[in-house]
Design an enzyme around this catalytic site. Structure first.
Site, PDB file in Angstrom:
ATOM      1  N   ARG A 174      -9.778  -2.715   6.157  1.00 51.08           N
ATOM      2  CA  ARG A 174      -9.643  -2.889   7.497  1.00 51.08           C
ATOM      3  C   ARG A 174      -8.460  -1.756   7.795  1.00 51.08           C
ATOM      4  NH1 ARG A 174      -6.328  -8.598   7.475  1.00 51.08           N
ATOM      5  NH2 ARG A 174      -5.833  -7.602   5.402  1.00 51.08           N
ATOM      6  N   ASP A 178       2.465  14.597   2.355  1.00 56.24           N
ATOM      7  CA  ASP A 178       1.576  15.540   2.577  1.00 56.24           C
ATOM      8  C   ASP A 178       0.772  14.883   3.896  1.00 56.24           C
ATOM      9  OD1 ASP A 178       0.829  13.475   0.551  1.00 56.24           O
ATOM     10  OD2 ASP A 178      -1.185  14.044   1.256  1.00 56.24           O
ATOM     11  N   ASP A 220       0.882  -1.259  -0.052  1.00 62.53           N
ATOM     12  CA  ASP A 220      -0.163   0.010   0.019  1.00 62.53           C
ATOM     13  C   ASP A 220       0.816   1.331  -0.032  1.00 62.53           C
ATOM     14  OD1 ASP A 220      -2.239  -1.658   0.142  1.00 62.53           O
ATOM     15  OD2 ASP A 220      -2.241  -1.710   2.398  1.00 62.53           O
ATOM     16  N   GLU A 221       2.101   1.200  -0.670  1.00 67.65           N
ATOM     17  CA  GLU A 221       2.710   2.231  -0.635  1.00 67.65           C
ATOM     18  C   GLU A 221       2.466   3.375  -1.796  1.00 67.65           C
ATOM     19  OE1 GLU A 221       3.975  -0.895  -1.327  1.00 67.65           O
ATOM     20  OE2 GLU A 221       5.246  -1.320   0.329  1.00 67.65           O
ATOM     21  N   GLY A 222       1.453   3.010  -2.464  1.00 67.90           N
ATOM     22  CA  GLY A 222       1.033   3.967  -3.561  1.00 67.90           C
ATOM     23  C   GLY A 222       1.514   3.300  -5.000  1.00 67.90           C
ATOM     24  N   LYS A 223       1.614   2.209  -5.150  1.00 69.80           N
ATOM     25  CA  LYS A 223       2.258   1.600  -6.400  1.00 69.80           C
ATOM     26  C   LYS A 223       1.568   1.794  -7.456  1.00 69.80           C
ATOM     27  CE  LYS A 223       2.201  -2.345  -4.288  1.00 69.80           C
ATOM     28  NZ  LYS A 223       2.080  -2.030  -2.839  1.00 69.80           N
ATOM     29  N   GLY A 224       0.062   1.646  -7.395  1.00 74.33           N
ATOM     30  CA  GLY A 224      -0.982   1.766  -8.232  1.00 74.33           C
ATOM     31  C   GLY A 224      -0.832   3.306  -8.871  1.00 74.33           C
ATOM     32  N   GLN A 281       1.922  -5.881  -3.353  1.00 75.22           N
ATOM     33  CA  GLN A 281       2.306  -6.265  -1.851  1.00 75.22           C
ATOM     34  C   GLN A 281       3.491  -5.468  -1.522  1.00 75.22           C
ATOM     35  OE1 GLN A 281       1.206  -9.796  -3.128  1.00 75.22           O
ATOM     36  NE2 GLN A 281      -0.391  -8.740  -2.872  1.00 75.22           N
ATOM     37  N   THR A 293      -9.846  -4.794   1.647  1.00 70.71           N
ATOM     38  CA  THR A 293     -10.708  -5.419   2.843  1.00 70.71           C
ATOM     39  C   THR A 293     -11.222  -4.557   3.485  1.00 70.71           C
ATOM     40  OG1 THR A 293      -8.743  -5.560   4.349  1.00 70.71           O
ATOM     41  CG2 THR A 293      -9.235  -7.345   2.985  1.00 70.71           C
ATOM     42  N   VAL A 338       2.538  13.967  -3.678  1.00 74.04           N
ATOM     43  CA  VAL A 338       2.173  14.797  -2.518  1.00 74.04           C
ATOM     44  C   VAL A 338       0.852  14.782  -2.486  1.00 74.04           C
ATOM     45  CG1 VAL A 338       3.941  16.560  -2.425  1.00 74.04           C
ATOM     46  CG2 VAL A 338       2.246  16.855  -4.265  1.00 74.04           C
ATOM     47  N   GLY A 378      -4.701  -4.257  -3.537  1.00 72.84           N
ATOM     48  CA  GLY A 378      -5.511  -3.141  -4.038  1.00 72.84           C
ATOM     49  C   GLY A 378      -4.861  -1.925  -4.369  1.00 72.84           C
ATOM     50  N   HIS A 379      -4.738  -1.481  -5.591  1.00 67.54           N
ATOM     51  CA  HIS A 379      -3.940  -0.369  -6.296  1.00 67.54           C
ATOM     52  C   HIS A 379      -4.778   0.611  -6.594  1.00 67.54           C
ATOM     53  CE1 HIS A 379      -0.392  -3.304  -7.101  1.00 67.54           C
ATOM     54  NE2 HIS A 379      -0.782  -3.545  -5.982  1.00 67.54           N
TER      55      HIS A 379
HETATM   56  P1  GDP Z   1      -0.833   0.441  -3.394  1.00 66.83           P
HETATM   57  O1  GDP Z   1      -1.247  -1.031  -3.225  1.00 66.83           O
HETATM   58  O2  GDP Z   1       0.428   0.476  -3.305  1.00 66.83           O
HETATM   59  O3  GDP Z   1      -1.126   0.828  -4.990  1.00 66.83           O
HETATM   60  O4  GDP Z   1      -1.676   1.386  -2.651  1.00 66.83           O
HETATM   61  P2  GDP Z   1      -3.038   1.369  -2.225  1.00 66.83           P
HETATM   62  O5  GDP Z   1      -3.890   2.129  -3.247  1.00 66.83           O
HETATM   63  O6  GDP Z   1      -3.490   0.366  -1.537  1.00 66.83           O
HETATM   64  O7  GDP Z   1      -2.745   2.722  -0.875  1.00 66.83           O
HETATM   65  C1  GDP Z   1      -2.301   4.093  -1.330  1.00 66.83           C
HETATM   66  C2  GDP Z   1      -3.390   4.998  -0.836  1.00 66.83           C
HETATM   67  O8  GDP Z   1      -2.647   6.119  -0.796  1.00 66.83           O
HETATM   68  C3  GDP Z   1      -4.523   5.205  -1.859  1.00 66.83           C
HETATM   69  O9  GDP Z   1      -5.557   5.515  -1.465  1.00 66.83           O
HETATM   70  C4  GDP Z   1      -3.787   6.200  -2.957  1.00 66.83           C
HETATM   71  O10 GDP Z   1      -4.993   7.014  -3.726  1.00 66.83           O
HETATM   72  C5  GDP Z   1      -3.213   7.172  -1.922  1.00 66.83           C
HETATM   73  N1  GDP Z   1      -2.171   7.773  -2.124  1.00 66.83           N
HETATM   74  C6  GDP Z   1      -0.911   7.622  -3.207  1.00 66.83           C
HETATM   75  N2  GDP Z   1      -0.035   8.626  -3.226  1.00 66.83           N
HETATM   76  C7  GDP Z   1      -0.480   9.423  -2.356  1.00 66.83           C
HETATM   77  C8  GDP Z   1       0.062  10.771  -1.708  1.00 66.83           C
HETATM   78  O11 GDP Z   1       1.222  11.060  -2.173  1.00 66.83           O
HETATM   79  N3  GDP Z   1      -0.703  11.337  -0.773  1.00 66.83           N
HETATM   80  C9  GDP Z   1      -1.894  11.162  -0.293  1.00 66.83           C
HETATM   81  N4  GDP Z   1      -2.319  11.670   0.630  1.00 66.83           N
HETATM   82  N5  GDP Z   1      -2.405   9.778  -0.525  1.00 66.83           N
HETATM   83  C10 GDP Z   1      -1.772   9.167  -1.725  1.00 66.83           C
HETATM   84  P1  IMO Z   2      -0.912  -3.994  -2.234  1.00 64.12           P
HETATM   85  O1  IMO Z   2      -0.437  -4.691  -3.620  1.00 64.12           O
HETATM   86  C1  IMO Z   2      -1.040  -4.717   2.223  1.00 64.12           C
HETATM   87  C2  IMO Z   2      -1.065  -8.729   3.654  1.00 64.12           C
HETATM   88  C3  IMO Z   2      -2.168  -9.044   4.385  1.00 64.12           C
HETATM   89  C4  IMO Z   2      -1.782 -10.137   5.343  1.00 64.12           C
HETATM   90  C5  IMO Z   2      -0.513 -10.804   4.435  1.00 64.12           C
HETATM   91  C6  IMO Z   2      -1.028 -12.209   4.021  1.00 64.12           C
HETATM   92  O2  IMO Z   2      -2.378  -3.575  -1.992  1.00 64.12           O
HETATM   93  O3  IMO Z   2       0.008  -3.459  -1.584  1.00 64.12           O
HETATM   94  P2  IMO Z   2      -2.677 -12.844   1.884  1.00 64.12           P
HETATM   95  O4  IMO Z   2      -4.107 -12.468   1.743  1.00 64.12           O
HETATM   96  O5  IMO Z   2      -1.522 -12.507   0.958  1.00 64.12           O
HETATM   97  O6  IMO Z   2      -2.406 -14.361   2.289  1.00 64.12           O
HETATM   98  O7  IMO Z   2      -2.204 -11.750   3.298  1.00 64.12           O
HETATM   99  O8  IMO Z   2      -0.128  -9.891   3.490  1.00 64.12           O
HETATM  100  N1  IMO Z   2      -1.289  -7.951   2.290  1.00 64.12           N
HETATM  101  C7  IMO Z   2      -1.308  -7.008   2.029  1.00 64.12           C
HETATM  102  N2  IMO Z   2      -1.010  -5.709   2.738  1.00 64.12           N
HETATM  103  N3  IMO Z   2      -1.279  -4.470   0.784  1.00 64.12           N
HETATM  104  C8  IMO Z   2      -1.292  -5.377   0.019  1.00 64.12           C
HETATM  105  O9  IMO Z   2      -1.249  -5.398  -1.238  1.00 64.12           O
HETATM  106  C9  IMO Z   2      -1.460  -6.947   0.627  1.00 64.12           C
HETATM  107  N4  IMO Z   2      -1.484  -7.978  -0.023  1.00 64.12           N
HETATM  108  C10 IMO Z   2      -1.539  -8.979   1.254  1.00 64.12           C
HETATM  109  O10 IMO Z   2      -3.087  -8.173   5.076  1.00 64.12           O
HETATM  110  O11 IMO Z   2      -1.116  -9.486   6.601  1.00 64.12           O
HETATM  111 MG    MG Z   3      -3.060  -1.639  -1.726  1.00 61.63          MG
END
Ligand code: GDP
Ligand code: IMO
Ligand code: MG
Length: 424
Positions: free
Chosen positions: A302, A332, A13-17, A223, A300, A412, A40-41
């Site tokens: 969560r 930000d 969830d670092e913001g890959k998408g 991940q 999810t 940002v 979830g991207h």
């Molecule tokens: P991914 O799984 O790495 O693609 O990241 P997620 O989409 O699960 O979670 C990143 C969340 O941070 C999403 O809701 C994005 O819209 C949001 N996001 C991404 N980059 C930034 C940023 O620079 N600032 C803020 N405030 N939100 C961001």
């Molecule tokens: P993105 O690509 C954050 C976590 C789950 C759990 C562990 C194992 O959006 O960054 P699994 O369903 O793979 O058996 O779960 O890994 N997890 C993630 N956490 N972002 C994800 O994907 C994740 N995919 C799995 O919460 O701790």
């Molecule tokens: Mg994600």
């Protein structure tokens, strides 16, 4: 031409998408190489907020070819829903999406096995997304799995039934009910019919043809490195190699073709699910980060656990991945803080170390922090690097010195436009 890789350096969830979507116009091909619908991207642009689970984040860009590689595990039901949502937005999916025949399929019973395994673990549960990821990769490495290409064979149904029987026995031994199965199977077979009409390809050949014909490829990780099956905080990890090497095995691309490695990290840390998190803040500060960063899972829903940036963990991820370019997201979110803390070392039994110990799960570590001045201003409208407030510029310069890798992109805000490319 070569393959660049973009992947997460923390716990996902670092913001890959978002960043893949920003970079996609520079590439001909975007390819997912591991994971599945546990991902979830999130992409935001032109008033649209969209979450992708299986489909690569280049799908919204015209002329972009998107490949789901052999290393990915596919739930046909989720994939169908994703495609239908995109078609509803007039995205020409059939022109842009190609799926590997060698990708393994997530069956309805894999989802039940995931839930059964977590229930049996009780308080020691992984905190899985319950999407069937672990059991599907277990069948893959156990050499029992069903693959996308198998749906083109007349023997698919009998192979399915054989594996299902095995799973039912396991579920019985785990004392887990299967009442939900009938409805799940109905959706599954409808989705399998749908999958048959998609572009199913021998993706390793396709990828290598792209490379030979000098087309540029961006491999999109799911991940994060600290969830990697080998190098993450085992057993609280996912079931695939989330690191750069995973792009080779998950796409059939030789290591010599890998060029840049974009490593993404948040200006702080989050983790969803169980497992060690040395810098976790179980207090009002953690709550403030969660609220300001809207830190709730894209898959999810969560709440994500929040804490300060962890340099021993980040250095480790940079080393394992061979990161050439860093991307920092979400500074930000920290705009209200007077001071910002970064963990530089851990202390174990009074000894100071700057690396992740082997058994981080059972060895409690105490983070040692450095305090840096907060920027105390809204960053979300910034368009150029020379508009960075001094404390933010200082924070980035200090991180570059500590990590010895340039921070070439700073994000940002969630929108595509809220991205500053510092160095090419
Ligand atoms: P991914 O799984 O790495 O693609 O990241 P997620 O989409 O699960 O979670 C990143 C969340 O941070 C999403 O809701 C994005 O819209 C949001 N996001 C991404 N980059 C930034 C940023 O620079 N600032 C803020 N405030 N939100 C961001
Ligand atoms: P993105 O690509 C954050 C976590 C789950 C759990 C562990 C194992 O959006 O960054 P699994 O369903 O793979 O058996 O779960 O890994 N997890 C993630 N956490 N972002 C994800 O994907 C994740 N995919 C799995 O919460 O701790
Ligand atoms: Mg994600």
């Amino acid at each position: 031409m070569s393959v660049d890789v973009l992947l997460g350096l923390q716990w996902g969830d670092e913001g890959k998408g978002k960043i893949v979507d920003v970079l996609a116009p520079e590439y001909d091909v975007v390819a997912r190489f591991q994971g599945g619908p546990n991902a979830g991207h999130t992409l935001e642009f032109e008033g649209i907020k969209h979450v992708l689970h299986t489909i690569p984040s280049g799908i919204f860009r015209a002329d972009s070819i998107n490949v789901v590689g052999n290393g990915v595990v596919i739930d046909p039901v989720t994939l169908r829903k994703e495609i239908e949502a995109l078609l509803g937005m007039n995205v020409p999916v059939s022109k842009r999406l190609f799926i590997s025949r060698k990708a393994n399929l997530i069956l309805p019973t894999h989802r039940l096995l995931d839930a059964a395994s977590e229930a049996l673990k009780g308080v020691d549960k992984i905190g899985s997304t319950l999407r069937g990821i672990g059991p599907t990769y277990m069948d893959k490495t156990g050499r029992n799995g069903l693959r996308v290409g198998d749906i083109e064979s007349d023997a698919f149904t009998s192979r399915y039934e054989k594996l299902k029987l095995k799973h039912l026995e396991l579920l019985r031994s785990m004392n887990y009910g299967t009442e939900a199965l009938e409805a799940l199977e109905k959706d599954f077979f409808t989705a399998i019919d749908y999958l048959r009409q998609l572009n199913l390809v021998d993706s390793e050949h396709l990828m290598n043809k792209f490379i030979q014909s000098k087309r540029s490829v961006l491999a999109e990780g799911a991940q994060g490195s600290l969830l990697d099956i080998d190098f993450g905080s085992y057993p609280f990890v996912t079931s695939s190699n989330t690191i750069t090497a995973g792009a080779c095995t998950g796409l059939g691309v030789a290591p010599r073709h890998i060029n840049k490695v974009y490593g993404i990290f948040k200006a702080y840390c989050t983790r969803v699910g169980s497992g060690p998190f040395p810098t976790e803040l179980n207090d009002a500060t953690g709550e403030a980060i969660r609220k300001s960063g809207n830190e709730f899972g894209a898959t999810t829903g969560r709440p994500r656990r929040c804490g300060w940036l962890d340099l021993p963990a980040l250095r480790y991820a940079i080393m394992i991945n061979g990161v050439t370019d860093l991307t920092m997201t979400k500074p930000d979110v920290l705009s209200d803080f007077d001071d910002i803390y970064v963990c530089t070392h851990y202390e174990i039994n009074g000894e100071r170390i700057d690396y992740m110990p082997y058994d981080i799960v059972h060895t409690p570590v105490t983070p040692v922090y450095k305090k840096l001045p907060g920027w105390k201003c809204d960053l979300t409208g910034i368009e150029r690097e020379d508009q960075f407030p001094l404390p933010l510029a200082g924070y980035i310069a200090w991180l570059e010195e500590q990590l010895q890798v340039p921070v070439s992109i700073v994000s940002v805000g969630p929108n595509r436009k809220q991205t500053i490319i510092r160095k090419k």
